[in-house]
Design a protein around this motif. Sequence first.
Motif, PDB file in Angstrom:
ATOM      1  N   SER A 324       0.850  -1.190   0.000  1.00 21.04           N
ATOM      2  CA  SER A 324       0.000   0.000   0.000  1.00 21.04           C
ATOM      3  C   SER A 324       0.884   1.238   0.000  1.00 21.04           C
ATOM      4  N   ARG A 339      -3.691   3.554   0.081  1.00 20.03           N
ATOM      5  CA  ARG A 339      -4.331   2.931  -1.074  1.00 20.03           C
ATOM      6  C   ARG A 339      -3.539   1.680  -1.440  1.00 20.03           C
ATOM      7  N   GLU A 355     -10.014   1.869  -3.905  1.00 23.79           N
ATOM      8  CA  GLU A 355     -10.450   2.962  -3.047  1.00 23.79           C
ATOM      9  C   GLU A 355      -9.516   3.085  -1.838  1.00 23.79           C
ATOM     10  N   GLN A 357      -8.302   3.569   1.999  1.00 19.99           N
ATOM     11  CA  GLN A 357      -8.865   3.104   3.257  1.00 19.99           C
ATOM     12  C   GLN A 357      -8.063   3.668   4.414  1.00 19.99           C
ATOM     13  N   THR A 358      -8.745   3.866   5.546  1.00 20.38           N
ATOM     14  CA  THR A 358      -8.104   4.406   6.742  1.00 20.38           C
ATOM     15  C   THR A 358      -7.776   3.268   7.694  1.00 20.38           C
ATOM     16  N   CYS A 359      -6.548   3.281   8.202  1.00 23.16           N
ATOM     17  CA  CYS A 359      -6.136   2.239   9.130  1.00 23.16           C
ATOM     18  C   CYS A 359      -5.208   2.830  10.179  1.00 23.16           C
TER      19      CYS A 359
END
Length: 496
Positions: A324, A339, A355, A357-359
């Motif tokens: 990512s 991403r 899409e 994403q928040t982590c």
Amino acid sequence: MAEMASRICPEDVVCLASDPNTPGMVCCVGEDNENRSAPPTAHVYWLREHDNDRMEPITDLRILDRALLHGDTVIHNKRKGLVTATRMTVDMRYSDGTVVSGVDTKDLKHLQPFRQGNWVVAEGWLGRVLSCRDDVVVQFEDNSQCVVSATANGELVAVQKMYERSPYFPSMSVKGASGDTFKNAQWIVGSYNRQKVGVIASTRPAEVLVAWIAALQGSPVQPPPTSCRPESLALLNHFGHTWWRLGDRTLYAREGAEHAGDVDKCCEIVGTKTEVDIKYLDGTSQEKVPATSTLMFNPGPHEFYPGDLVCEKDPNEADRGGISVVLSADERSRMALTRRLPPNNKEASSAAPLEPQTCSAFDLVAHPDFSFRMGDVVLRLDSGLAAHACAHPNGTAHPSTGTGSSSQPGPGQAAPVRSEATQIPYSSCSEGDPDRGEPEGANRAAPQDEGAEGSSDRSAADSASPTVIPEASYGSVGVGTVGEVIDVETTGQVVV
């Protein structure tokens, strides 16, 4: 007191509050371990002839400029960010005392281009410069001249004590270490007549000692010899315009003196001014920030910046091997917007981007194979081979002008070297272990910021690596498989 110490960094240009007209460069910063109540001190090399090597109390110093490089992590206006571009102008003083101010360092060339720690390529091998010796032309009062060869120029001694540790430069007054120094030299004008003291008229790199690190693909098994001629080496110096420091020498013709000799063109850097572009954690950017308004720091192990290539700390079987790219991060919440990059195949690469994403940053780690950063030196690998980076040249670049196809490389294909920056898929590059090379062997580790977590030093250990090669100042070696990272985009493309 500790807060004051944290605002002075190695390589800062400073002056004393009581003497603002005499600049100096900080070598290192520390505290008196035997007397904790004593103020922190800085080891400063002052730009003056006498008493020029001193330990000074931090509280007596004022910062004039700060040396920043691509990829350095800084705090500006209480926001953390990454330096993405550096601009330098310098003030230069000639031997007659004339000062020329505000010269763009992109218009200058280093008098000693092969510095300790620089990356070079020859015969398909990547190496680090250990040292460089010059052929030195010495001129005497009777206009006679001799050449002191590279193998013997260690016998030349600076007349002025302040230049004892300085590299040779035109206009430097020198004498022979023994009575035979000039007697055994090669005389090109006149002859030996017991001359004792002369002035250096010109210098030229003649012998470069190189430690060979890695062979590029398809290269000979045996590395080149340790001792190399400068013209046989390609120098990786894309960021060379950022490596100027107080006291460095260069040749720069004043207006109307374009045809003057090297003695009249030689000048000394007596002042620097640095501006940087910063990309903040949240993904926003700011240009032309004065370096003196920033504070260097060592980021913690769970701090990620836009463009970082990461993977999950504990991936499940389906996500194992996934990569990512960080789009932005929030320091307070320790959350990062990332991403996922598609697998390295034609079908996936043609698909629509995934899409974001928040982590949690605590669930991420820097990717073990693709941790590229600006300034890294990288190798371009063939199809089917893992990525691998080599090291960051602090050492001492011009735009790439090598040969090769100008098409956009696909995953796993050889990267072309073009006159403009080349974009390479992350999976086509590779990273290795050599330490970052700093000009003059300087240590850029910033004082640990109290708010920074951990001891990860991105400006040193993490930036060890090579990338795309500009046309070398010396030689014409084809080096399309090695280069310097200019940027890592949020698309996962490595720009070299």
